[in-house]
Design a protein around this motif. Structure first.
Motif, PDB file in Angstrom:
ATOM      1  N   SER A 370      -5.460  23.787  -8.316  1.00 43.19           N
ATOM      2  CA  SER A 370      -5.373  23.022  -6.917  1.00 43.19           C
ATOM      3  C   SER A 370      -3.965  22.410  -6.810  1.00 43.19           C
ATOM      4  CB  SER A 370      -6.581  21.776  -7.034  1.00 43.19           C
ATOM      5  OG  SER A 370      -6.231  20.834  -7.999  1.00 43.19           O
ATOM      6  N   GLU A 371      -3.644  22.573  -5.427  1.00 45.15           N
ATOM      7  CA  GLU A 371      -2.382  22.059  -5.007  1.00 45.15           C
ATOM      8  C   GLU A 371      -2.685  21.304  -3.755  1.00 45.15           C
ATOM      9  OE1 GLU A 371       1.521  23.605  -2.949  1.00 45.15           O
ATOM     10  OE2 GLU A 371      -0.066  25.142  -3.537  1.00 45.15           O
ATOM     11  N   PHE A 372      -2.379  19.778  -3.924  1.00 40.68           N
ATOM     12  CA  PHE A 372      -2.783  18.971  -2.879  1.00 40.68           C
ATOM     13  C   PHE A 372      -1.640  19.127  -1.858  1.00 40.68           C
ATOM     14  CE2 PHE A 372      -4.173  16.904  -7.039  1.00 40.68           C
ATOM     15  CZ  PHE A 372      -5.594  16.809  -6.468  1.00 40.68           C
ATOM     16  N   LEU A 373      -2.093  19.201  -0.796  1.00 36.25           N
ATOM     17  CA  LEU A 373      -1.393  19.529   0.528  1.00 36.25           C
ATOM     18  C   LEU A 373      -0.847  18.371   1.355  1.00 36.25           C
ATOM     19  CD1 LEU A 373      -3.228  22.872   1.771  1.00 36.25           C
ATOM     20  CD2 LEU A 373      -1.126  22.711   0.130  1.00 36.25           C
ATOM     21  N   SER A 374      -1.795  17.608   1.714  1.00 34.94           N
ATOM     22  CA  SER A 374      -1.298  16.423   2.655  1.00 34.94           C
ATOM     23  C   SER A 374      -2.793  15.683   2.615  1.00 34.94           C
ATOM     24  CB  SER A 374      -0.752  17.051   3.884  1.00 34.94           C
ATOM     25  OG  SER A 374      -1.802  17.581   4.704  1.00 34.94           O
ATOM     26  N   PRO A 375      -2.723  14.395   2.686  1.00 33.41           N
ATOM     27  CA  PRO A 375      -3.860  13.512   3.087  1.00 33.41           C
ATOM     28  C   PRO A 375      -4.734  13.867   4.323  1.00 33.41           C
ATOM     29  CG  PRO A 375      -1.848  12.137   2.820  1.00 33.41           C
ATOM     30  CD  PRO A 375      -1.220  13.408   2.866  1.00 33.41           C
ATOM     31  N   VAL A 376      -5.865  13.672   4.092  1.00 33.27           N
ATOM     32  CA  VAL A 376      -6.968  14.081   5.216  1.00 33.27           C
ATOM     33  C   VAL A 376      -6.633  13.353   6.432  1.00 33.27           C
ATOM     34  CG1 VAL A 376      -9.157  13.954   5.902  1.00 33.27           C
ATOM     35  CG2 VAL A 376      -8.679  14.921   3.420  1.00 33.27           C
ATOM     36  N   VAL A 377      -6.437  12.018   6.400  1.00 34.66           N
ATOM     37  CA  VAL A 377      -5.834  11.227   7.216  1.00 34.66           C
ATOM     38  C   VAL A 377      -4.635  10.377   6.912  1.00 34.66           C
ATOM     39  CG1 VAL A 377      -6.470   9.406   9.038  1.00 34.66           C
ATOM     40  CG2 VAL A 377      -8.129  10.714   8.246  1.00 34.66           C
ATOM     41  N   ASP A 378      -3.413  10.885   7.574  1.00 34.73           N
ATOM     42  CA  ASP A 378      -2.175  10.168   6.921  1.00 34.73           C
ATOM     43  C   ASP A 378      -1.869   9.012   7.358  1.00 34.73           C
ATOM     44  OD1 ASP A 378      -0.056  10.027   5.462  1.00 34.73           O
ATOM     45  OD2 ASP A 378       1.219  11.714   6.352  1.00 34.73           O
ATOM     46  N   THR A 379      -2.705   7.694   6.826  1.00 30.80           N
ATOM     47  CA  THR A 379      -2.263   6.396   7.519  1.00 30.80           C
ATOM     48  C   THR A 379      -2.220   5.841   6.237  1.00 30.80           C
ATOM     49  OG1 THR A 379      -4.748   6.107   7.856  1.00 30.80           O
ATOM     50  CG2 THR A 379      -3.367   6.806   9.682  1.00 30.80           C
ATOM     51  N   ASN A 380      -1.667   4.432   6.515  1.00 31.50           N
ATOM     52  CA  ASN A 380      -1.657   3.284   5.519  1.00 31.50           C
ATOM     53  C   ASN A 380      -2.128   1.961   6.185  1.00 31.50           C
ATOM     54  OD1 ASN A 380      -0.174   4.974   3.288  1.00 31.50           O
ATOM     55  ND2 ASN A 380       1.386   5.068   4.827  1.00 31.50           N
ATOM     56  N   PHE A 381      -2.426   1.083   5.445  1.00 33.00           N
ATOM     57  CA  PHE A 381      -2.911  -0.200   5.786  1.00 33.00           C
ATOM     58  C   PHE A 381      -1.714  -1.065   5.794  1.00 33.00           C
ATOM     59  CE2 PHE A 381      -6.593   2.142   4.141  1.00 33.00           C
ATOM     60  CZ  PHE A 381      -7.321   2.114   5.349  1.00 33.00           C
ATOM     61  N   SER A 382      -1.815  -2.122   6.629  1.00 34.53           N
ATOM     62  CA  SER A 382      -0.929  -3.264   6.469  1.00 34.53           C
ATOM     63  C   SER A 382      -1.521  -4.325   5.683  1.00 34.53           C
ATOM     64  CB  SER A 382      -0.789  -4.036   8.089  1.00 34.53           C
ATOM     65  OG  SER A 382      -1.911  -4.438   8.367  1.00 34.53           O
ATOM     66  N   ARG A 383      -0.722  -5.381   5.185  1.00 34.38           N
ATOM     67  CA  ARG A 383      -0.971  -6.456   4.595  1.00 34.38           C
ATOM     68  C   ARG A 383      -0.658  -7.888   5.257  1.00 34.38           C
ATOM     69  NH1 ARG A 383       0.392  -5.259  -1.602  1.00 34.38           N
ATOM     70  NH2 ARG A 383       0.544  -2.961  -1.394  1.00 34.38           N
ATOM     71  N   PHE A 384      -1.734  -8.671   4.717  1.00 35.17           N
ATOM     72  CA  PHE A 384      -1.624 -10.062   5.272  1.00 35.17           C
ATOM     73  C   PHE A 384      -0.440 -10.756   4.603  1.00 35.17           C
ATOM     74  CE2 PHE A 384      -6.185  -9.171   5.633  1.00 35.17           C
ATOM     75  CZ  PHE A 384      -6.237  -9.193   6.999  1.00 35.17           C
ATOM     76  N   ASP A 385      -0.176 -12.047   5.042  1.00 39.42           N
ATOM     77  CA  ASP A 385       0.977 -12.801   4.436  1.00 39.42           C
ATOM     78  C   ASP A 385       0.927 -13.069   2.789  1.00 39.42           C
ATOM     79  OD1 ASP A 385       2.096 -12.586   7.020  1.00 39.42           O
ATOM     80  OD2 ASP A 385       1.310 -14.902   7.406  1.00 39.42           O
ATOM     81  N   ASN A 386      -0.128 -12.874   2.475  1.00 38.33           N
ATOM     82  CA  ASN A 386      -0.405 -12.951   0.935  1.00 38.33           C
ATOM     83  C   ASN A 386      -0.383 -12.176   0.233  1.00 38.33           C
ATOM     84  OD1 ASN A 386      -2.951 -11.937   1.656  1.00 38.33           O
ATOM     85  ND2 ASN A 386      -4.223 -13.806   1.032  1.00 38.33           N
ATOM     86  N   GLY A 387      -0.122 -10.889   0.675  1.00 41.95           N
ATOM     87  CA  GLY A 387       0.000  -9.745   0.014  1.00 41.95           C
ATOM     88  C   GLY A 387      -1.254  -8.704  -0.055  1.00 41.95           C
ATOM     89  N   THR A 388      -2.331  -9.332   0.500  1.00 42.36           N
ATOM     90  CA  THR A 388      -3.483  -8.160   0.395  1.00 42.36           C
ATOM     91  C   THR A 388      -3.579  -7.530   1.457  1.00 42.36           C
ATOM     92  OG1 THR A 388      -5.012 -10.393   1.657  1.00 42.36           O
ATOM     93  CG2 THR A 388      -4.807 -10.312  -0.978  1.00 42.36           C
ATOM     94  N   ILE A 389      -4.401  -6.423   1.170  1.00 38.31           N
ATOM     95  CA  ILE A 389      -4.639  -5.394   2.150  1.00 38.31           C
ATOM     96  C   ILE A 389      -5.409  -5.719   3.134  1.00 38.31           C
ATOM     97  CG2 ILE A 389      -5.159  -3.064   2.682  1.00 38.31           C
ATOM     98  CD1 ILE A 389      -3.006  -3.272   0.945  1.00 38.31           C
ATOM     99  N   ASN A 390      -4.841  -5.337   4.650  1.00 41.76           N
ATOM    100  CA  ASN A 390      -5.656  -5.402   5.772  1.00 41.76           C
ATOM    101  C   ASN A 390      -6.170  -4.231   6.075  1.00 41.76           C
ATOM    102  OD1 ASN A 390      -6.551  -6.278   8.378  1.00 41.76           O
ATOM    103  ND2 ASN A 390      -4.682  -6.686   9.175  1.00 41.76           N
ATOM    104  N   TYR A 391      -7.420  -4.097   5.801  1.00 40.28           N
ATOM    105  CA  TYR A 391      -8.195  -2.586   6.172  1.00 40.28           C
ATOM    106  C   TYR A 391      -8.362  -2.549   7.594  1.00 40.28           C
ATOM    107  CZ  TYR A 391      -8.383  -2.187   0.989  1.00 40.28           C
ATOM    108  OH  TYR A 391      -8.070  -2.124  -0.214  1.00 40.28           O
ATOM    109  N   ASN A 392      -8.243  -3.546   8.396  1.00 39.31           N
ATOM    110  CA  ASN A 392      -8.763  -3.406   9.767  1.00 39.31           C
ATOM    111  C   ASN A 392      -7.545  -2.935  10.554  1.00 39.31           C
ATOM    112  OD1 ASN A 392     -11.387  -4.471   9.574  1.00 39.31           O
ATOM    113  ND2 ASN A 392     -10.837  -6.242   9.482  1.00 39.31           N
TER     114      ASN A 392
END
Length: 640
Positions: A370-392
């Protein structure tokens, strides 16, 4: 002699061409098999007759030359005349030493049947033959792009009456597709996909699901075959982030929802998976939906039905190293052996697969690259001030997939998402491991469906080693299992050349075996033929061993005297007579026989067997008494 030799060669060639025509040929009729085998044996027997006939004719010429050159006992002469039917001459030292050439000829004559009749048919056997070939056939492949253009309102009926089915179920803003700006949006995976995913997960075999007639369809018949296909489908790219408790900082930097403190030996989980963060919301916000299911009522939000992100799979597991803990270990109070925690993440990618199928009998194997081409949905999550992920708060918004703009891409990603959902359903949850100390024994508390898959050991009920690779493999198996449902829209056909093989019970001809029998025979018979031809040239005449030849060559008064009382041809013959040495030559006698025959001239002698002292050598070209001379003498007597 020449005709016999040439006939033998042609018969050997005929046997060769017959066997070659039968090579790798299968016959269902046992009668026909037996018949063609008998044809070959008949040719072998005819070869024996032809080559044997040539040797016998040459042998006849040579024994008379031997009788002229050597004085032999009557017993030995007897054996030489009977060499074709009595092999005892090979035990007679006199025949071996004084008649070496003719004894060798006789030996060849006795060996010919072994080489031709007994051994040569062994060149044709019956066994399994691997037939290799190539078929241009339509093999199944996957085409997720077909989902891009499927309208759930229209049935796609196949020539056999079946209906092509999608991997997804859909909601819509207008069932009749008449309202300006209407669009369909993703709801959930289809029931067909759910059935295949469950069967693939429950399958503990080392092969994926497939059709019962997959080999017949893919190989173009009752063959074994090998072929490779390439297609684009979803895949999970799993990367190990942390190995051991010292890698927690890497997990915090990567935004992992947990660290190794939740895993054995520090924690209670031998397996822990967080697989839903950032998932597509289902149903879409309920406050906007009507009582008609997925049809919105009134105001429709701008991001309604959007794919904003794909969940990243965070999975942790601990493996038992089987190494006992030292007494001073802080984990000694709960655990007897060292556990190594691992944490990895998997991202959903559009992936190019190359799959080699190898069908062999009722089984098949697959080799996948297999050859990985690109993410299915190419987005990333922002983070809160304390460094945790903001999944919304995924981004960038320009990479969101919307149901009303790029519809083909949205529908294809929906199919990808549906496939990934069922893998996440099996991975979701945790497994707690109860420590064996101080009371024991250790056992697992299961809060995940991972235990119904082949990702868990059947003996320890704990996750297997190298789990990232195994998770990718399970997802690949689920995708390849789609081939078991040809009614699915994504299952299509591609024509290609397929390498086929098949074991058949056929005749098998080994030409070297046949010619290993015939070449020595041809060689020695040819040498004997040269000896026979040279003997005829040397003698200037031909010889035979019929009664008439024996009669005229034994007309000798000396022979009459020594054989008196033994004229019945009885066995046993008198021993003293059998030991008498005779030779073939010209009798040293007067001309009374010539006068009796009415032949003028004393230069014509009589050739016969006799004791060596009464014989002279026969010379080439001299006209000795024969039928022609006798007939002339009789004619003269009648005239007188």
């Amino acid at each position: 002699m020449v005709i016999s030799f040439v006939t033998g060669i042609f018969l050997a060639l005929g046997q060769h061409f017959l066997y070659r025509s039968l090579n790798h040929k299968a016959y269902d009729s046992e009668d026909k098999k037996a018949r063609v085998v008998l044809y070959g044996r008949a040719l072998a027997y005819s070869c024996k007759v032809a080559f044997g006939g040539c040797v016998i004719l040459c042998y006849r010429q040579r024994i008379w030359r031997t009788f002229r050159e050597r004085a032999l006992s009557v017993f030995t002469i007897d054996q030489l005349f009977l060499a074709t039917e009595d092999p005892s001459l090979f035990l007679n030292w006199e025949t071996i030493t004084k008649a070496t050439i003719v004894t060798a000829m006789a030996l060849v004559l006795w060996v010919i049947p072994i080489a031709t009749i007994v051994l040569s048919p062994a060149a044709l056997t019956f066994g399994d033959f691997l037939e290799l070939g190539t078929n241009n056939v339509g093999v199944p492949t996957l085409n997720f792009t077909a989902e891009s253009f499927k309208d759930w309102r229209k049935r796609m009926v196949m020539p056999d009456g079946s209906t092509k089915k999608s991997l997804t179920y859909w909601n819509t803003t207008d069932r009749d597709a008449k309202t300006p700006g209407w669009y369909d949006y993703y709801d959930q995976p289809s029931a067909d996909l759910k059935r295949i995913a469950l069967m693939a997960a429950y399958n503990l075999k080392n092969q994926t699901l497939n059709r019962d007639d997959a080999r017949i369809k893919s190989c173009g018949g009752d063959f074994n075959c090998t072929y490779a296909i390439s297609f684009v489908a979803p895949g999970y790219n799993c990367v190990e982030i942390a190995t051991g408790s010292n890698d927690d900082q890497k997990l915090h930097e990567a935004g992992a929802p947990f660290d190794t403190s939740a895993l054995v030996p520090r924690g209670q989980n031998v397996y822990l998976a967080s697989v839903d963060n950032g998932d597509y919301q289902r149903p879409q916000p309920a406050e906007f939906l009507s009582n008609q299911g997925g049809v919105p009522s009134g105001y429709i939000p701008d991001d309604f039905g959007f794919f904003k992100s794909e969940p990243v799979l965070w999975i942790g597991y601990s493996t038992n190293s089987t190494e006992p803990l030292p007494d001073d270990s802080p984990f000694r109070q709960n655990w007897t052996h060292r556990f190594d925690p691992h944490v990895f993440s998997c991202t959903h990618y559009e992936t190019n697969y190359t799959v080699t199928f190898n069908y062999s009998g009722p089984f098949f194997t697959t080799h996948v690259s297999s050859e990985f081409l690109s993410p299915v949905v190419d987005t990333n999550f922002s983070r809160f001030d304390n460094g945790t992920i903001n999944y919304n708060d995924p981004g960038p918004a320009s990479n969101f997939l919307t149901p009303h703009l790029d519809v083909p891409k949205y529908k294809k990603v929906a199919a990808y998402h549906a496939m990934g959902k069922y893998l996440r359903d099996f991975l979701r949850g945790s497994m707690e491991l109860v420590p064996p100390s101080p009371v024991g024994p250790s056992y697992a508390k299961v809060y995940s469906d991972i235990t119904i898959t082949k990702l868990v050991s059947n003996s320890t009920n704990e996750p297997l080693d190298d789990l990232p690779k195994r998770v990718q493999g399970l997802y690949t198996d689920m995708i390849l299992s789609l081939f078991s449902a040809p009614q699915l829209l994504v299952v299509s056909e591609e024509r290609m050349d397929v390498k086929t093989s098949k074991y058949k019970s056929t005749f098998m001809y080994t030409a070297p075996k046949l010619w290993a029998c015939y070449i020595p025979v041809i060689f020695f018979v040819f040498v004997i033929l040269l000896f026979g031809a040279f003997t005829i040239w040397e003698d200037g005449t031909t010889f035979g061993v019929g009664f008439s030849r024996i009669m005229v060559t034994t007309r000798n008064t000396t022979l009459d005297e020594i054989s008196r009382g033994a004229c019945l041809g009885n066995d046993p013959f008198p021993v003293e007579l059998m030991q008498t040495r005779l030779k073939f030559g010209v009798l040293n006698e007067g001309g009374h026989e010539l006068e009796y025959m009415g032949i003028e001239g004393s230069g014509v002698g009589h050739c016969a067997f006799g004791v060596p002292s009464e014989l002279s050598p026969i010379h080439r070209g001299v006209r000795y008494a024969g039928l022609q001379r006798r007939s002339e003498g009789v004619k003269k007597m009648k005239e007188d």
